[in-house]
Design an enzyme around this catalytic site. Sequence first.
Site, PDB file in Angstrom:
ATOM      1  N   GLY A 171      13.600  -8.059   6.006  1.00 37.04           N
ATOM      2  CA  GLY A 171      12.833  -9.033   5.215  1.00 37.04           C
ATOM      3  C   GLY A 171      13.217 -10.457   5.567  1.00 37.04           C
ATOM      4  O   GLY A 171      13.209 -11.358   4.719  1.00 37.04           O
TER       5      GLY A 171
ATOM      6  N   GLY B  27      11.125 -13.557   4.572  1.00 33.32           N
ATOM      7  CA  GLY B  27      10.859 -13.775   3.148  1.00 33.32           C
ATOM      8  C   GLY B  27      11.547 -15.026   2.622  1.00 33.32           C
ATOM      9  O   GLY B  27      12.082 -15.825   3.387  1.00 33.32           O
TER      10      GLY B  27
ATOM     11  N   ASP C  94      11.579  -8.143  10.397  1.00 32.85           N
ATOM     12  CA  ASP C  94      10.563  -8.250   9.345  1.00 32.85           C
ATOM     13  C   ASP C  94       9.372  -7.394   9.757  1.00 32.85           C
ATOM     14  O   ASP C  94       9.208  -7.075  10.935  1.00 32.85           O
ATOM     15  CB  ASP C  94      10.147  -9.714   9.135  1.00 32.85           C
ATOM     16  CG  ASP C  94       9.574  -9.949   7.736  1.00 32.85           C
ATOM     17  OD1 ASP C  94      10.279 -10.540   6.893  1.00 32.85           O
ATOM     18  OD2 ASP C  94       8.423  -9.526   7.478  1.00 32.85           O
ATOM     19  N   ILE C  95       8.522  -7.088   8.796  1.00 38.35           N
ATOM     20  CA  ILE C  95       7.340  -6.267   9.084  1.00 38.35           C
ATOM     21  C   ILE C  95       6.262  -7.082   9.796  1.00 38.35           C
ATOM     22  O   ILE C  95       5.341  -6.546  10.388  1.00 38.35           O
ATOM     23  CB  ILE C  95       6.785  -5.637   7.784  1.00 38.35           C
ATOM     24  CG1 ILE C  95       5.806  -4.498   8.099  1.00 38.35           C
ATOM     25  CG2 ILE C  95       6.161  -6.697   6.871  1.00 38.35           C
ATOM     26  CD1 ILE C  95       5.504  -3.610   6.911  1.00 38.35           C
ATOM     27  N   ARG C  96       6.393  -8.425   9.755  1.00 42.88           N
ATOM     28  CA  ARG C  96       5.422  -9.283  10.424  1.00 42.88           C
ATOM     29  C   ARG C  96       6.184 -10.275  11.291  1.00 42.88           C
ATOM     30  O   ARG C  96       7.389 -10.476  11.114  1.00 42.88           O
ATOM     31  CB  ARG C  96       4.564 -10.040   9.398  1.00 42.88           C
ATOM     32  CG  ARG C  96       5.362 -10.987   8.560  1.00 42.88           C
ATOM     33  CD  ARG C  96       4.778 -11.210   7.174  1.00 42.88           C
ATOM     34  NE  ARG C  96       5.801 -11.843   6.357  1.00 42.88           N
ATOM     35  CZ  ARG C  96       5.875 -13.151   6.102  1.00 42.88           C
ATOM     36  NH1 ARG C  96       4.963 -13.986   6.542  1.00 42.88           N
ATOM     37  NH2 ARG C  96       6.859 -13.648   5.389  1.00 42.88           N
TER      38      ARG C  96
ATOM     39  N   TYR D  17       9.912  -3.457 -11.291  1.00 45.51           N
ATOM     40  CA  TYR D  17      10.907  -4.205 -10.502  1.00 45.51           C
ATOM     41  C   TYR D  17      12.305  -4.003 -11.087  1.00 45.51           C
ATOM     42  O   TYR D  17      13.267  -3.744 -10.353  1.00 45.51           O
ATOM     43  CB  TYR D  17      10.514  -5.680 -10.539  1.00 45.51           C
ATOM     44  CG  TYR D  17      11.383  -6.632  -9.770  1.00 45.51           C
ATOM     45  CD1 TYR D  17      11.411  -6.620  -8.381  1.00 45.51           C
ATOM     46  CD2 TYR D  17      12.139  -7.597 -10.432  1.00 45.51           C
ATOM     47  CE1 TYR D  17      12.175  -7.533  -7.676  1.00 45.51           C
ATOM     48  CE2 TYR D  17      12.901  -8.519  -9.736  1.00 45.51           C
ATOM     49  CZ  TYR D  17      12.920  -8.478  -8.350  1.00 45.51           C
ATOM     50  OH  TYR D  17      13.672  -9.391  -7.671  1.00 45.51           O
TER      51      TYR D  17
ATOM     52  N   LYS E  22      15.605  -2.303  -9.548  1.00 49.45           N
ATOM     53  CA  LYS E  22      16.875  -3.037  -9.393  1.00 49.45           C
ATOM     54  C   LYS E  22      18.038  -2.281 -10.014  1.00 49.45           C
ATOM     55  O   LYS E  22      19.115  -2.210  -9.435  1.00 49.45           O
ATOM     56  CB  LYS E  22      16.756  -4.451  -9.984  1.00 49.45           C
ATOM     57  CG  LYS E  22      15.875  -5.399  -9.158  1.00 49.45           C
ATOM     58  CD  LYS E  22      16.379  -5.526  -7.739  1.00 49.45           C
ATOM     59  CE  LYS E  22      15.578  -6.512  -6.901  1.00 49.45           C
ATOM     60  NZ  LYS E  22      15.923  -6.443  -5.472  1.00 49.45           N
TER      61      LYS E  22
HETATM   62  N1  SER Z   1      12.489 -14.320  -8.718  1.00 47.15           N
HETATM   63  C1  SER Z   1      12.343 -12.918  -9.005  1.00 47.15           C
HETATM   64  C2  SER Z   1      11.050 -12.626  -9.660  1.00 47.15           C
HETATM   65  O1  SER Z   1      10.590 -13.470 -10.390  1.00 47.15           O
HETATM   66  C3  SER Z   1      13.450 -12.463  -9.904  1.00 47.15           C
HETATM   67  O2  SER Z   1      14.314 -11.691  -9.205  1.00 47.15           O
HETATM   68  O3  SER Z   1      10.532 -11.586  -9.494  1.00 47.15           O
END
Ligand code: SER
Length: 315
Positions: free
Chosen positions: A8, A11, A34-36, A141, A145
């Site tokens: 990544g 990113g 990276d993928i791109r 998300y 995590k």
């Molecule tokens: N900046 C991130 C988000 O907003 C938080 O880990 O998803």
Amino acid sequence: MKKILVTGALGQIGSELIGKLRGIYGAENVIATDIRKVESDVVTNGPFELLDVMDDKAMFSIAKKYEVDTVMHLAALLSATAEAKPLLAWNLNMGGLVNALEVSRELNCQFFTPSSIGAFGPATPKDSTPQDTIQRPTTMYGVNKVAGELLCDYYFHKFGLDTRGLRFPGLISYVAPPGGGTTDYAVEIYYEAIKEGKYTSYIDKGTYMDMMYMPDALQAIVSLMEADPANLKHRNSFNVTAMSFEPEQIAAEIRKHIPSFEMSYNVDPVRQGIANSWPNSIDATCAMEEWGFKAEYDLEKMTKDMLEKLKQKLS
Ligand code: SER
């Protein structure tokens, strides 16, 4: 940490981390993937390979080819995108992580991956959130995590893999824009302040979240990875933060430089809901005590620097 593979790399974090690592460890010793592929220093100033983190064989062969001793796994979907595409987020965020951990286990690499304030949830104490506390996030998300933190600790205990991580707050930078995060408003606001003199926030006034300026985040990664393992009571992941503010406070700070700056609100229920489930401010004492974490930038210093750098970039 002598030869480092970064996933990544194009990113938000990777775009700046690669330059910092190449400056410290030598350009040829930092393999960006990276993928791109886009026009960027990341691609031209040192080794770069196309890599989809879902392709475990490709990841292994790149790691083997360059004989890396460290893997920094950054490729992931952020919170708002993950909420829009939960199954994709599960597959990519967890699948990519498992692949990166397996490559590291087979090649005995030191390992880093970021966690987030997203690893907390509505049942977590909201103020001065401790290092060790309730983690029952309500977002995909956050689920990724927490599972990721546990998996990294599992690889440490089960296989002796040197895994380390940071629970990052919202990261603010002028280099690569974030994409699909909940904290992105605190980056967009600076761009719009310079371009339009006004900003419509999708996060409501009064919503406090932790934030950090990118230089502090990059230094935190290097400091943690270089820390003496004997001093680490925790591993995955450490709370780190530099500031906590709500939209009115960042607007007020911008007005010190652009007095006519106007702020309005059009709250996005999805991202507001995510923000409401996260802490107001987390406690980074363990990171300070165990490996000397320290942030240089507060809201005032960051705002001055962001506006200066962005003015140059946008002119
Ligand atoms: N900046 C991130 C988000 O907003 C938080 O880990 O998803």
